[in-house]
Design an enzyme around this catalytic site. Structure first.
Site, PDB file in Angstrom:
ATOM      1  CB  ALA A  17      -0.818   0.063   1.005  1.00 19.16           C
ATOM      2  CB  CYS A  18      -0.144   4.754  -0.588  1.00 17.57           C
ATOM      3  SG  CYS A  18       0.389   6.389  -0.408  1.00 17.57           S
ATOM      4  N   PRO A  19       2.735   4.339   0.959  1.00 15.09           N
ATOM      5  CG  PRO A  19       4.604   5.369   2.136  1.00 15.09           C
ATOM      6  CD  PRO A  19       3.307   4.678   2.548  1.00 15.09           C
ATOM      7  CG  ASP A  44      -2.534   1.150  -3.178  1.00 14.27           C
ATOM      8  OD1 ASP A  44      -3.520   1.327  -3.337  1.00 14.27           O
ATOM      9  OD2 ASP A  44      -1.460   1.970  -2.856  1.00 14.27           O
ATOM     10  NE  ARG A 154      -1.674   2.313   4.879  1.00 13.08           N
ATOM     11  CZ  ARG A 154      -0.486   1.997   4.816  1.00 13.08           C
ATOM     12  NH1 ARG A 154       0.354   2.738   4.076  1.00 13.08           N
ATOM     13  NH2 ARG A 154      -0.030   1.129   5.591  1.00 13.08           N
TER      14      ARG A 154
END
Length: 192
Positions: A17-19, A44, A154
């Site tokens: 997931a981000c980042p 993602d 996030r």
């Protein structure tokens, strides 16, 4: 007849997931020669906007994307030193704690959540406006350049890119929320 994209390196970011897709892409690009093409595979959905925005802001050529079975295949060509731009961070930040205090005291600040809809529906700051990063530029008319915005994602990476875009489009009161929803301990709401 279809052409096949010739790549020099493959980076697997599936399940991250981000980042992390952007972080791993930055690191991989450091080890590449200008002109080489990196293929990044990510699951993602946020990577669609994140990697494209990052590449453009740095000066790398974002060649394009292909989606196959929920996997996004991004293609980025590394630019030469003279083509690249220094990486810039949005200078105005606000901590989660500062944002929580502003909300609690009724300060006139709008929270703009640039995460994907699925992330937004599971947990968000009450009253936050949802405009995913990938749709932000075409939905700017829904926002007022005269308002003050706290932009959240996030971790603060995607929101940093969103803040830079907003400033480019004439918004002057924009703050990046650090560290973002990953560490938010204030009030939240979610869809039932």
């Amino acid at each position: 007849m279809s052409a096949r994209i010739q790549t020099n390196r493959l980076l697997d970011c599936e399940g991250l997931a981000c980042p992390m897709p952007v972080v791993k892409t930055k690191k991989a690009m450091e080890d590449m020669v200008p002109g080489e093409v990196l293929e990044i595979r990510a699951t993602d959905k946020g990577s669609v906007a994140d990697l494209q925005s990052w590449a453009i802001r740095i000066g790398h050529l974002y060649i394009g994307i292909k989606e196959e079975g929920g996997v996004f295949r991004h293609f980025i060509r590394k630019s030469s030193e003279r083509e690249m731009k220094p990486e810039v961070k949005h200078p105005h930040i606000i901590s989660n704690e500062e944002l929580g205090k502003k909300i609690a005291t009724g300060d006139n600040i709008k929270v703009l959540d640039v995460r994907e809809p699925a992330e937004y529906c599971f947990q968000r700051i009450p009253g936050a406006i949802s405009i995913p990063m990938g749709e932000l530029e075409k939905m700017l008319s829904q926002l007022s350049p005269d308002e003050e915005y706290a932009v959240v994602c996030r971790t603060g990476t995607r929101s940093d890119l969103a803040c830079q875009l907003l400033v480019e489009k004439g918004f002057s009161k924009v703050n990046n929320v650090i560290p973002g929803m990953l560490m938010w301990d204030g009030p939240v709401e979610c869809d039932e």
